[in-house]
Write a protein that holds these residues in place. Structure first.
Motif, mmCIF file in Angstrom:
data_model
loop_
_atom_site.group_PDB
_atom_site.id
_atom_site.type_symbol
_atom_site.label_atom_id
_atom_site.label_comp_id
_atom_site.label_asym_id
_atom_site.label_seq_id
_atom_site.Cartn_x
_atom_site.Cartn_y
_atom_site.Cartn_z
ATOM 1 N N LYS A 36 0.853 -1.194 0.000
ATOM 2 C CA LYS A 36 0.000 0.000 0.000
ATOM 3 C C LYS A 36 0.889 1.244 0.000
ATOM 4 O O LYS A 36 1.767 1.373 0.858
ATOM 5 N N PRO A 37 0.661 2.159 -0.934
ATOM 6 C CA PRO A 37 1.467 3.384 -0.907
ATOM 7 C C PRO A 37 1.124 4.229 0.323
ATOM 8 O O PRO A 37 -0.033 4.250 0.750
ATOM 9 N N ALA A 38 2.115 4.895 0.881
ATOM 10 C CA ALA A 38 1.884 5.734 2.067
ATOM 11 C C ALA A 38 1.006 6.915 1.686
ATOM 12 O O ALA A 38 1.097 7.415 0.567
ATOM 13 N N PRO A 39 0.129 7.367 2.618
ATOM 14 C CA PRO A 39 -0.755 8.495 2.275
ATOM 15 C C PRO A 39 0.007 9.772 1.936
ATOM 16 O O PRO A 39 -0.455 10.566 1.136
ATOM 17 N N ARG A 40 1.184 9.980 2.562
ATOM 18 C CA ARG A 40 1.931 11.216 2.289
ATOM 19 C C ARG A 40 3.317 10.885 1.750
ATOM 20 O O ARG A 40 3.898 9.851 2.092
ATOM 21 N N PRO A 41 3.869 11.763 0.924
ATOM 22 C CA PRO A 41 5.198 11.486 0.389
ATOM 23 C C PRO A 41 6.270 11.541 1.476
ATOM 24 O O PRO A 41 6.022 12.073 2.559
ATOM 25 N N ALA A 42 7.441 11.004 1.162
ATOM 26 C CA ALA A 42 8.565 11.029 2.109
ATOM 27 C C ALA A 42 8.977 12.479 2.379
ATOM 28 O O ALA A 42 8.705 13.368 1.565
ATOM 29 N N VAL A 43 9.620 12.703 3.511
ATOM 30 C CA VAL A 43 10.063 14.071 3.829
ATOM 31 C C VAL A 43 11.095 14.522 2.806
ATOM 32 O O VAL A 43 11.859 13.719 2.272
ATOM 33 N N LYS A 44 11.075 15.837 2.552
ATOM 34 C CA LYS A 44 12.031 16.426 1.609
ATOM 35 C C LYS A 44 12.928 17.393 2.366
ATOM 36 O O LYS A 44 12.460 18.041 3.310
ATOM 37 N N THR A 45 14.144 17.497 1.915
ATOM 38 C CA THR A 45 15.069 18.426 2.568
ATOM 39 C C THR A 45 14.622 19.875 2.365
ATOM 40 O O THR A 45 14.828 20.732 3.197
ATOM 41 N N THR A 46 13.939 20.145 1.242
ATOM 42 C CA THR A 46 13.592 21.524 0.889
ATOM 43 C C THR A 46 12.403 22.079 1.675
ATOM 44 O O THR A 46 12.348 23.282 1.932
ATOM 45 N N GLY A 47 11.445 21.241 2.008
ATOM 46 C CA GLY A 47 10.306 21.756 2.748
ATOM 47 C C GLY A 47 9.179 20.741 2.863
ATOM 48 O O GLY A 47 8.972 19.938 1.945
ATOM 49 N N ASN A 48 8.495 20.777 4.010
ATOM 50 C CA ASN A 48 7.407 19.827 4.270
ATOM 51 C C ASN A 48 6.285 20.550 5.007
ATOM 52 O O ASN A 48 6.543 21.466 5.777
ATOM 53 N N VAL A 49 5.059 20.107 4.737
ATOM 54 C CA VAL A 49 3.906 20.756 5.363
ATOM 55 C C VAL A 49 3.221 19.760 6.298
ATOM 56 O O VAL A 49 2.968 18.621 5.911
ATOM 57 N N GLU A 50 2.943 20.216 7.500
ATOM 58 C CA GLU A 50 2.174 19.413 8.459
ATOM 59 C C GLU A 50 0.867 20.142 8.697
ATOM 60 O O GLU A 50 0.862 21.230 9.293
ATOM 61 N N SER A 51 -0.223 19.601 8.182
ATOM 62 C CA SER A 51 -1.540 20.220 8.395
ATOM 63 C C SER A 51 -2.289 19.412 9.448
ATOM 64 O O SER A 51 -2.218 18.178 9.446
ATOM 65 N N ASP B 86 16.866 22.562 4.119
ATOM 66 C CA ASP B 86 17.609 23.478 3.246
ATOM 67 C C ASP B 86 16.736 23.825 2.042
ATOM 68 O O ASP B 86 16.655 23.047 1.094
ATOM 69 N N ALA B 87 16.144 24.996 2.090
ATOM 70 C CA ALA B 87 15.227 25.417 1.014
ATOM 71 C C ALA B 87 15.944 25.479 -0.329
ATOM 72 O O ALA B 87 15.302 25.355 -1.381
ATOM 73 N N LYS B 88 17.264 25.659 -0.316
ATOM 74 C CA LYS B 88 18.000 25.756 -1.581
ATOM 75 C C LYS B 88 18.448 24.382 -2.101
ATOM 76 O O LYS B 88 19.137 24.304 -3.130
ATOM 77 N N ASN B 89 18.112 23.334 -1.378
ATOM 78 C CA ASN B 89 18.379 21.959 -1.825
ATOM 79 C C ASN B 89 19.862 21.670 -2.040
ATOM 80 O O ASN B 89 20.225 20.914 -2.929
ATOM 81 N N ARG B 90 20.717 22.257 -1.183
ATOM 82 C CA ARG B 90 22.161 21.985 -1.321
ATOM 83 C C ARG B 90 22.582 20.867 -0.374
ATOM 84 O O ARG B 90 23.487 20.118 -0.659
ATOM 85 N N TYR B 91 21.924 20.800 0.795
ATOM 86 C CA TYR B 91 22.327 19.828 1.810
ATOM 87 C C TYR B 91 21.227 18.777 2.005
ATOM 88 O O TYR B 91 20.048 19.126 2.070
ATOM 89 N N HIS B 92 21.636 17.534 2.094
ATOM 90 C CA HIS B 92 20.659 16.450 2.205
ATOM 91 C C HIS B 92 20.908 15.594 3.437
ATOM 92 O O HIS B 92 20.480 14.442 3.496
ATOM 93 N N ASP B 93 21.621 16.141 4.410
ATOM 94 C CA ASP B 93 21.850 15.432 5.668
ATOM 95 C C ASP B 93 21.054 16.142 6.763
ATOM 96 O O ASP B 93 20.414 17.154 6.519
ATOM 97 N N ARG B 94 21.073 15.594 7.935
ATOM 98 C CA ARG B 94 20.552 16.232 9.156
ATOM 99 C C ARG B 94 19.043 16.486 9.180
ATOM 100 O O ARG B 94 18.549 17.073 10.126
ATOM 101 N N PHE B 95 18.301 16.121 8.129
ATOM 102 C CA PHE B 95 16.869 16.424 8.212
ATOM 103 C C PHE B 95 16.137 15.315 8.970
ATOM 104 O O PHE B 95 16.590 14.172 9.019
ATOM 105 N N ALA B 96 15.014 15.713 9.568
ATOM 106 C CA ALA B 96 14.266 14.787 10.420
ATOM 107 C C ALA B 96 13.558 13.739 9.570
ATOM 108 O O ALA B 96 12.920 14.067 8.574
ATOM 109 N N THR B 97 13.707 12.476 9.953
ATOM 110 C CA THR B 97 12.962 11.417 9.270
ATOM 111 C C THR B 97 11.867 10.879 10.196
ATOM 112 O O THR B 97 10.869 10.357 9.735
ATOM 113 N N VAL B 98 12.111 10.976 11.515
ATOM 114 C CA VAL B 98 11.085 10.624 12.502
ATOM 115 C C VAL B 98 10.898 11.865 13.383
ATOM 116 O O VAL B 98 11.881 12.406 13.891
#
Lengths: 134, 285
Positions: free
Chosen positions: B62-77, B175-187
């Motif tokens: 089953k595909p997850a209801p929401r896409p995976a987190v992105k380094t550039t930005g994520n919305v929590e509604s 990182d809104a400029k999409n230069r860095y792809h480490d350190r972002f929250a996955t949980v």
């Protein structure tokens, strides 16, 4: 390899009906060519599967038994999905075919998805092989 | 003689005008071709996406209801809730390193006003990496704001509003400029509180797809999952791309090229053969 004269290398990622059909046709052609040639060294066409799928070996054993593949040699690359590095198999390529002449020089190269191995494209591969088979 | 020279002159002028017209049309044709190629590639991608959905369904994934987190930005509604404290709590980072955020925007229901940056809002954190105290701006959110925690793989950053306010959306990114792809929250989770003592979780990343590409299938597997009509369409698109000089996605350069000799030895497990090699690692060349 001992006892084989290299004719072609087919690098594949997975089993498909179209590839199985091609292998069976080549197997018949090789049987006839080996009979005509009457040499102790057999003509070597090797299918080298490049995959990380651990179940592939068992699937291939079943395929060999079911289809009675005798002359085309089915192998699994030790380098898995990467394939043999010196042979530069593109990560994106599902099927790569290199046909060699008697001087062991490549005379034809085909790259395609196994889904796109249509009768026409399989025919083009077989035509290239016919040119180098005795 | 003069007539001949005049004729030649007119002929040269006509050639010149024709050449200019052809040259003027050239960029249009190039653009047209580029647009057609883009459209065809888009069609291929759409067909692959249909195939992927079918393969996942066939295999019970089953595909997850929401896409995976992105380094550039994520919305929590979340459902509107009154809160004075909103905490973004990192429970794991992609790299296991100290967490980092460069965006933390808080909004009320149907509002575009970023409450984090309003007068009187204060930012605090579980810890701040010493080198980034300057970016943290004494608890104020503004241009160039950035938070890096001191704890590996965890930490929180909190917005303290001047008064209890209705909130419904949190936007965060590494990182809104999409230069860095480490350190972002996955949980992570988003907690809210009116008094800073009793907390309520309003959002988590549990309904997001796992980080990474997800289950991978070959192009042929995806193509085989299509309807006969869609498979035919795919073949037509590929044929037109080839006509335009663009090889299909799996038709680039691969393997030994014409004229090359044997590229060297390699080992492969023989599964059949005629010389007792079956079951052994041999070199096929």
């Amino acid at each position: 390899v001992d006892g084989y004269d290299l004719v072609a290398l087919i690098f594949a990622r997975e089993i498909s009906d179209s590839l199985t059909g091609l292998v069976k046709t080549i197997d018949r052609q090789l049987e006839e060519a080996n009979t005509r040639r009457r040499s102790k060294d057999k003509l070597g066409i090797f299918v080298v599967f490049c995959s990380d799928d651990p179940s592939l070996e068992a699937q291939l054993q079943k395929l060999i038994a079911r289809e009675g593949v005798k002359h085309v040699v089915i192998t699994l690359s030790r380098n898995k999905a990467q394939g043999p590095p010196r042979y530069r198999i593109a990560r994106e390529a599902e099927l790569t075919v290199a046909v060699y002449n008697r001087d062991e020089r490549v005379v034809a190269n085909f790259v395609l998805d196994s889904e796109d191995l249509t009768p026409e494209r399989a025919g083009a591969i077989l035509t290239s092989l016919k040119k180098v088979l005795p | 003689m003069r007539k001949r020279a005049l004729r030649l002159g007119l002929f040269a002028l006509a050639l010149f005008i024709l050449a200019r017209t052809v040259n003027a049309q050239e960029p249009d044709r190039k653009q047209e071709r580029a647009e057609r190629i883009r459209a065809l590639q888009q069609q291929l991608a759409e067909l692959a996406s249909i195939g992927r959905a079918r393969v996942l369904e066939e295999r019970g994934i089953k595909p997850a209801p929401r896409p995976a987190v992105k380094t550039t930005g994520n919305v929590e509604s979340f459902a509107p809730v009154t809160a004075r404290f909103v905490r973004f709590d990192v429970l794991a980072t992609v790299s296991g390193d100290e967490p980092c955020l460069d965006t933390l925007e808080l909004f009320g229901p149907d509002s575009t006003v970023n409450l984090t940056a309003t007068e009187g809002a204060r930012l605090t954190a579980s810890s701040v990496w010493p080198g980034h105290l300057g970016d943290f701006k004494d608890g104020k959110y503004g241009p160039g704001w950035c938070w890096v925690g001191k704890e590996r793989g965890k930490g929180w950053v909190q917005v303290e509003l001047p008064a209890p306010t209705k909130v419904a959306r949190l936007v965060w990114g590494r990182d809104a400029k999409n230069r860095y792809h480490d350190r972002f929250a996955t949980v992570y989770r988003v907690d809210v509180s009116e008094d800073g003592r009793i907390w309520q979780t309003v959002a988590t990343g549990e309904d997001r797809a796992a980080h990474g590409p997800g289950p991978q299938f070959s192009r042929s597997t995806l193509a085989r999952a299509l309807d006969p009509g869609q498979r035919k369409k795919r073949q037509e698109v590929l044929a037109e791309l080839r006509k335009l000089g663009v090889p299909g996605p799996g038709e680039g350069k691969s393997g030994p090229q014409p004229g090359e000799g044997v590229n060297g030895g390699f080992l492969a497990l023989f599964l059949n053969g005629e010389h007792g090699h079956a079951g052994k690692y041999r070199c096929p060349v």
